[in-house]
Write a protein that holds these residues in place. Sequence first.
Motif, PDB file in Angstrom:
ATOM      1  N   ILE A  18      16.623 -10.622   4.452  1.00 52.81           N
ATOM      2  CA  ILE A  18      17.919 -10.061   4.047  1.00 52.81           C
ATOM      3  C   ILE A  18      18.494 -10.961   2.958  1.00 52.81           C
ATOM      4  N   ARG A  19      18.879 -10.343   1.856  1.00 53.39           N
ATOM      5  CA  ARG A  19      19.412 -11.085   0.716  1.00 53.39           C
ATOM      6  C   ARG A  19      20.479 -12.097   1.133  1.00 53.39           C
ATOM      7  N   THR A  20      20.387 -13.297   0.583  1.00 53.95           N
ATOM      8  CA  THR A  20      21.338 -14.374   0.882  1.00 53.95           C
ATOM      9  C   THR A  20      21.799 -14.963  -0.435  1.00 53.95           C
ATOM     10  N   ASN A  27      19.742 -12.305  -6.176  1.00 51.32           N
ATOM     11  CA  ASN A  27      18.633 -11.468  -5.683  1.00 51.32           C
ATOM     12  C   ASN A  27      17.685 -12.260  -4.786  1.00 51.32           C
ATOM     13  N   PHE A  28      18.207 -13.327  -4.171  1.00 49.55           N
ATOM     14  CA  PHE A  28      17.351 -14.200  -3.358  1.00 49.55           C
ATOM     15  C   PHE A  28      17.163 -13.631  -1.951  1.00 49.55           C
ATOM     16  N   VAL A  29      15.909 -13.481  -1.546  1.00 47.70           N
ATOM     17  CA  VAL A  29      15.592 -12.988  -0.199  1.00 47.70           C
ATOM     18  C   VAL A  29      14.825 -14.076   0.552  1.00 47.70           C
ATOM     19  N   PRO A  30      15.476 -14.725   1.530  1.00 42.92           N
ATOM     20  CA  PRO A  30      14.821 -15.841   2.219  1.00 42.92           C
ATOM     21  C   PRO A  30      13.566 -15.410   2.991  1.00 42.92           C
ATOM     22  N   THR A  31      12.623 -16.320   3.064  1.00 40.64           N
ATOM     23  CA  THR A  31      11.395 -16.065   3.827  1.00 40.64           C
ATOM     24  C   THR A  31      11.520 -16.652   5.232  1.00 40.64           C
ATOM     25  N   TYR A  32      12.677 -17.198   5.535  1.00 41.78           N
ATOM     26  CA  TYR A  32      12.868 -17.799   6.858  1.00 41.78           C
ATOM     27  C   TYR A  32      14.316 -17.628   7.308  1.00 41.78           C
ATOM     28  N   GLU A  33      14.566 -17.913   8.586  1.00 45.89           N
ATOM     29  CA  GLU A  33      15.877 -17.698   9.199  1.00 45.89           C
ATOM     30  C   GLU A  33      16.525 -19.046   9.494  1.00 45.89           C
ATOM     31  N   TYR A  35      13.120 -19.208  -7.802  1.00 47.70           N
ATOM     32  CA  TYR A  35      13.862 -18.065  -7.264  1.00 47.70           C
ATOM     33  C   TYR A  35      15.173 -17.952  -8.000  1.00 47.70           C
ATOM     34  N   GLY A  36      15.832 -16.836  -7.811  1.00 49.65           N
ATOM     35  CA  GLY A  36      17.169 -16.656  -8.373  1.00 49.65           C
ATOM     36  C   GLY A  36      17.171 -16.193  -9.818  1.00 49.65           C
ATOM     37  N   PHE A  37      18.376 -16.265 -10.376  1.00 49.65           N
ATOM     38  CA  PHE A  37      18.621 -15.783 -11.733  1.00 49.65           C
ATOM     39  C   PHE A  37      17.975 -16.706 -12.783  1.00 49.65           C
ATOM     40  N   ARG A  38      17.438 -16.113 -13.851  1.00 49.63           N
ATOM     41  CA  ARG A  38      16.965 -16.900 -14.978  1.00 49.63           C
ATOM     42  C   ARG A  38      17.494 -16.306 -16.284  1.00 49.63           C
ATOM     43  N   ALA A  39      18.028 -17.177 -17.149  1.00 52.40           N
ATOM     44  CA  ALA A  39      18.435 -16.718 -18.483  1.00 52.40           C
ATOM     45  C   ALA A  39      17.289 -17.014 -19.451  1.00 52.40           C
ATOM     46  N   LYS A  40      17.251 -16.264 -20.530  1.00 52.79           N
ATOM     47  CA  LYS A  40      16.206 -16.512 -21.549  1.00 52.79           C
ATOM     48  C   LYS A  40      16.561 -17.764 -22.337  1.00 52.79           C
ATOM     49  N   GLY A  41      15.538 -18.590 -22.613  1.00 49.49           N
ATOM     50  CA  GLY A  41      15.774 -19.779 -23.423  1.00 49.49           C
ATOM     51  C   GLY A  41      14.663 -19.974 -24.416  1.00 49.49           C
ATOM     52  N   GLU A  42      14.955 -20.770 -25.446  1.00 49.04           N
ATOM     53  CA  GLU A  42      13.952 -20.987 -26.492  1.00 49.04           C
ATOM     54  C   GLU A  42      12.806 -21.867 -26.009  1.00 49.04           C
ATOM     55  N   ILE A  81       6.476 -16.179  -3.880  1.00 46.01           N
ATOM     56  CA  ILE A  81       6.323 -15.837  -5.304  1.00 46.01           C
ATOM     57  C   ILE A  81       7.214 -14.640  -5.670  1.00 46.01           C
ATOM     58  N   LYS A  82       7.405 -13.750  -4.706  1.00 46.43           N
ATOM     59  CA  LYS A  82       8.198 -12.539  -4.959  1.00 46.43           C
ATOM     60  C   LYS A  82       9.632 -12.861  -5.384  1.00 46.43           C
TER      61      LYS A  82
END
Lengths: 95, 485
Positions: free
Chosen positions: B84-86, B95-101, B326-333, A77-78
Amino acid sequence: MTIDLKTIKHISKLSRISLDEEKAKKLAGDLNSIFEFIEKLNELKTDNVEPLTSVAETTLKLRSDKVKSKDIREQIIKNSPQDNQDYFVVPKVIE
Amino acid sequence: MSDITKQSLSELVKNIKDKKLSSEEVTRAFIDRSEKSKELNTYITEDYSSALNKAKKFDQKPNLELKLPGIPMAVKDLFCTKDIRTTAGSKILGNFVPTYESTVTQNIWNEGAILLGKLNCDEFAMGSSNETSFFGNVQNPIDKNLVPGGSSGGSASAVAGQLTPITIGTDTGGSIRQPASFTGTVGLKPTYGSCSRYGIVAFASSLDQAGPMAQNVKDCALLQEVISTYDSKDSTSIDFKRNNYSKELTNNIKGKKVGIPKEYRVDGMPKEIDELWQKGIQYVKDCGAEIFDISLPHTSYALPTYYIVAPAEASSNLARYDGVKYGFRAKGENLIDMYEKTRSEGFGAEVQRRIMIGTYVLSSGYYDAYYLKAQKVRKLIKNDFDEAYKKVDAILTPSTPSSAFKIGEKKDDPVSMYLNDIFTVPVNLAGLPGISIPAGHDANGYPLGLQIIGKAFDEQNILNIAYAMEEKINFKNKITDWWIK
């Protein structure tokens, strides 16, 4: 064959990528030159050729359906751009 | 030892095992040099302080039985690294930080290596010059304002510039071999199914493969030995007997049959590339191998096939980037508007171009004319190799049709950029292993590479041929440290 602006706008809708007029025009130009290059494939007769879907000629292996990652909800979720700690939040879809 | 970063991986491993160097000394040396090399823009994310802690911890209780004992290593930012950010070189994963390797990186850490950071690459590995990265161009250590190739451009630059002793890249159409060729380094694209794709940001799933990028063939063989494992988490991972590639490495290639495909002598190929190829043929002969003329008749159809198959798979793989989980989100109507703006603002121009091509060739009414047609031609291309391998054990070609070009030179002409991969793409389409080794210089002193293509699962053979040729070629990379003030 040429890809016109109407087709570009249709693909942009299917791709869920918004395009302004200028970007659409630029893409139409790019895609036309790329497809001109791709059209070369039409020189080949392929009626009796089997399509290659995978180079790895293996049958899929089965494994038991076991849960291996536990308690990672918070971590997952983070990463979301918007959430209320328990759920992903999206713009309202039902009026 | 002041020249730690000049040592090859094999030398560093030996020095750590002989207790002549500590992991901390080695790690510090590569961090220091990386800190002085910011102008190359190789790193997207640095993890130096954590690397130093890991090195100190290793030195307290060193396990010298491991294959990469306390060796610091930076990796392409397409491999998921836990916590670690990927980014995959994209704003959308900024700004994605994986929860696994990823399995490949996990294999590396299991052998004692230590992560230095994540290396720049073309966005979602789509590019041949590292110019499509959201995080900016990478400089080639060979010369200022020269592209390092792509998509593993940061990886190639970091190895050539001695910011990491060795690294891993990924190769979908040439993304390991082309940058290796442009930077005077060695790059191996393994057989499809050799290295797990689990945890690698997907581009074109039927083509993607991870592989080592190194200063020399022996180092390359050692890393391949570490990263190539069967993995139940990747349904296309293949369970075959893997060699101890570095242990079994030999320069004895007497009696090996090497094919020279006439179709690779393409129109407009610079004279220096042809001369390099001829020299390569002579080296192979000098090593006691036999040369055969062969034909791969569908070679010229490989790039058009690739530019249908790869974008089609990419458009499907990249559908997951919707700004929700996850990741970037732009604002939308509304929801749809949010999706469309997120993808329009989050993806760069080349990625959008490929998603559009892929969507088009898969769309109703065009599927048979493009996608199915391409899959059929892909079969013909694979048949060409199957036929050739009845006569020969390996194939020798140039790696690229030119040496590295200037930043900006081909940026606005996608087709001319795509032509860079003319010699590497057929190998991915057929799922074969291929290695690029540095073999000479052009008139500007820029490196040129030769490619050895093998039978499926025959990495050992092409590594051996590369090893034998490397000895004859005796290539010296011209690194002047121009970026260090």
